[in-house]
Design an enzyme around this catalytic site. Structure first.
Site, PDB file in Angstrom:
ATOM      1  N   LEU A 137      21.787  59.356  -7.257  1.00 50.53           N
ATOM      2  CA  LEU A 137      22.578  60.518  -7.664  1.00 50.53           C
ATOM      3  C   LEU A 137      23.999  60.103  -8.050  1.00 50.53           C
ATOM      4  CD1 LEU A 137      23.008  63.617  -7.883  1.00 50.53           C
ATOM      5  CD2 LEU A 137      23.638  63.591  -5.454  1.00 50.53           C
ATOM      6  N   GLU A 139      27.414  58.312  -9.310  1.00 51.71           N
ATOM      7  CA  GLU A 139      27.765  57.548 -10.498  1.00 51.71           C
ATOM      8  C   GLU A 139      29.187  57.009 -10.371  1.00 51.71           C
ATOM      9  OE1 GLU A 139      27.097  59.863 -14.010  1.00 51.71           O
ATOM     10  OE2 GLU A 139      24.950  60.086 -13.604  1.00 51.71           O
ATOM     11  N   SER A 144      31.269  63.001  -5.524  1.00 47.71           N
ATOM     12  CA  SER A 144      31.013  64.363  -5.049  1.00 47.71           C
ATOM     13  C   SER A 144      30.894  65.350  -6.210  1.00 47.71           C
ATOM     14  CB  SER A 144      32.143  64.792  -4.102  1.00 47.71           C
ATOM     15  OG  SER A 144      32.227  63.922  -2.993  1.00 47.71           O
ATOM     16  N   ILE A 349      39.002  48.550  24.235  1.00 48.27           N
ATOM     17  CA  ILE A 349      38.612  48.159  25.594  1.00 48.27           C
ATOM     18  C   ILE A 349      38.326  46.656  25.653  1.00 48.27           C
ATOM     19  CG2 ILE A 349      36.769  48.388  27.314  1.00 48.27           C
ATOM     20  CD1 ILE A 349      36.680  51.406  26.551  1.00 48.27           C
ATOM     21  N   GLY A 352      41.457  41.632  22.632  1.00 46.80           N
ATOM     22  CA  GLY A 352      41.343  40.597  21.613  1.00 46.80           C
ATOM     23  C   GLY A 352      39.913  40.196  21.329  1.00 46.80           C
ATOM     24  N   GLU A 375      26.413  60.166   1.757  1.00 52.03           N
ATOM     25  CA  GLU A 375      25.737  61.477   1.725  1.00 52.03           C
ATOM     26  C   GLU A 375      26.728  62.629   1.902  1.00 52.03           C
ATOM     27  OE1 GLU A 375      21.871  61.837   3.427  1.00 52.03           O
ATOM     28  OE2 GLU A 375      21.548  59.672   3.410  1.00 52.03           O
ATOM     29  N   SER A 378      33.492  63.304   4.662  1.00 47.32           N
ATOM     30  CA  SER A 378      33.884  64.284   5.681  1.00 47.32           C
ATOM     31  C   SER A 378      34.560  65.486   5.047  1.00 47.32           C
ATOM     32  CB  SER A 378      34.815  63.627   6.706  1.00 47.32           C
ATOM     33  OG  SER A 378      34.109  62.691   7.489  1.00 47.32           O
TER      34      SER A 378
END
Length: 396
Positions: A137, A139, A144, A349, A352, A375, A378
């Site tokens: 779909l 291009e 969008s 967490i 390094g 797809e 956001s």
């Protein structure tokens, strides 16, 4: 690691998952840990597309999860589909992405909108993993903005001539079957696109350069050229002009799959961070005994749980034939955005070590970002959600 089994009650739906969900979780989890995990780093660094592993996944029923058994599929639903992608994504987002694109997009488009003849011709080979599918779909100049696409199809005798270029196509080089959406009307007009099935080797179908991506590197992405490709009218999917409407319905299901994939990637990062926080000692005690780290993990766990509820709510609506557009977009938006946050926190967490390829979270961090783009970005999800509830309220 235990498989995570969803049980939810939210917004008018209650879910006690059937045994088939637990079964496919175990199948996907075992396959991911035994067959994919040992190769993850090599596949990522070399950008090797694991066609052999995808065929193995097909033998396990993972390449046609919601395709009915009469067409060679597993005959399951979106609960099972989401559960499988979560397990795959927790080990390798790239492999999960290929499974998702194959199931939801190419295979799903033919299943939901193809003729009986097309279904019987293509679905058994796609659902078994013998053939790989691609869906075209996007291009270069219309992401969008799909109603303004440059790829055109014009009638030519008892068929169609298709010319243009598609890009960011998953499996654009290796696919055996392509579903291509081309413009058959004026730019930005209503009902101006039509979908076609094009087989590998068709003259004028030109698989292009593989993209060198930040993440999801073992999932093949390329552009696809269409140079005066002729296909008979029997390769047209549905009515002329229905292509864009079909594509939006396909994306409704596809967004559930990307949400599940994002949850899987985020869960993989969370599990790695949790294990590390239990083992790593700083200031004479494990990291997890430091309140700041424990609070990070608690926040991550809550966001994972919330994303899971949204995904299974959308899956419930898809399974029961209810309108799903708003709910799949909500699941996709939330799971992908909090997935980015969770993977970022996992790197933090690790400190390094989180920035080093010898540890798993740097790859989760790279892979998750695509889930906020593919797809529908956001921003597009927020547009879809807002339009839907404004329409429901009679305000648009």
């Amino acid at each position: 690691m235990e498989a995570h089994t969803p049980v939810a009650e939210l917004s008018g739906f209650s879910l006690e998952v059937p045994e088939t969900v637990r079964q496919i979780q175990e199948i996907a989890r075992r396959f991911a840990h035994e067959r994919i995990a040992p190769k993850v780093r090599e596949l990522d660094e070399t950008q090797t597309f694991p066609t052999d592993l995808l065929r193995e996944a097909g033998e396990l029923g993972l390449m046609g999860i919601f395709i009915p058994q009469e067409y060679g599929g597993a005959g399951l639903g979106y609960y099972e589909y989401a559960a499988a992608l979560i397990e795959l994504g927790a080990v390798d987002g790239a492999f999960g992405l290929s499974v998702a694109a194959h199931n939801s997009l190419c295979t799903g488009h033919i299943y939901y909108h193809g003729s009986e003849e097309q279904k019987r011709k293509y679905l058994p080979k796609l659902a078994s993993g013998e053939w790989l599918g691609a869906w075209a779909l996007t291009e270069p100049n219309t992401g969008s903005d799909a109603s303004n696409m440059d790829t055109v199809a014009v009638r030519d005798g008892d068929g169609w001539r298709i010319t243009g270029q598609k890009n960011f196509i998953t499996h654009g080089i290796s696919a055996d079957v392509y579903v291509v959406i081309a413009r058959t009307g004026e730019r930005r007009a209503r009902s101006n696109a039509t979908a076609f099935i094009i087989e590998k080797g068709t003259p004028g179908l030109i698989p292009g350069k593989k993209e060198d991506k930040l993440g999801m590197r073992a999932s093949e992405t390329s552009w696809v050229g269409l140079d005066n490709v002729w296909v008979p009218d029997t390769q047209r999917i549905g009515e002329v002009g229905d292509g864009f409407h079909q594509a939006m319905q396909v994306l409704d299901g596809g967004r559930i799959s990307i949400a599940a994939l994002a949850l899987g990637i985020a869960r993989g990062a969370y599990d790695a961070a949790l294990t590390y926080a239990q083992q790593r000692r700083q200031f004479d005690k494990p990291l997890i005994d430091h309140q700041m780290v424990a609070f990070k993990l608690a926040d991550m766990a809550m966001e994972l749980a919330a994303a899971e509820l949204l995904i299974y709510q959308a899956a419930y609506r898809k399974n029961t034939g209810q309108p799903v557009t708003r709910y799949s977009s909500m699941a996709k938006y939330y799971a992908s955005e909090v997935g980015v946050k969770i993977c970022n926190e996992a790197v933090q967490i690790f400190g390094g070590y989180g920035y080093v390829k010898d540890y798993p979270v740097e790859k989760y961090y790279r892979d998750i970002k695509l889930c906020t783009i593919g797809e529908g970005t956001s921003e597009i999800q927020l547009l879809v959600i807002s339009r839907d509830f404004l329409r429901e309220a009679g305000l648009s």
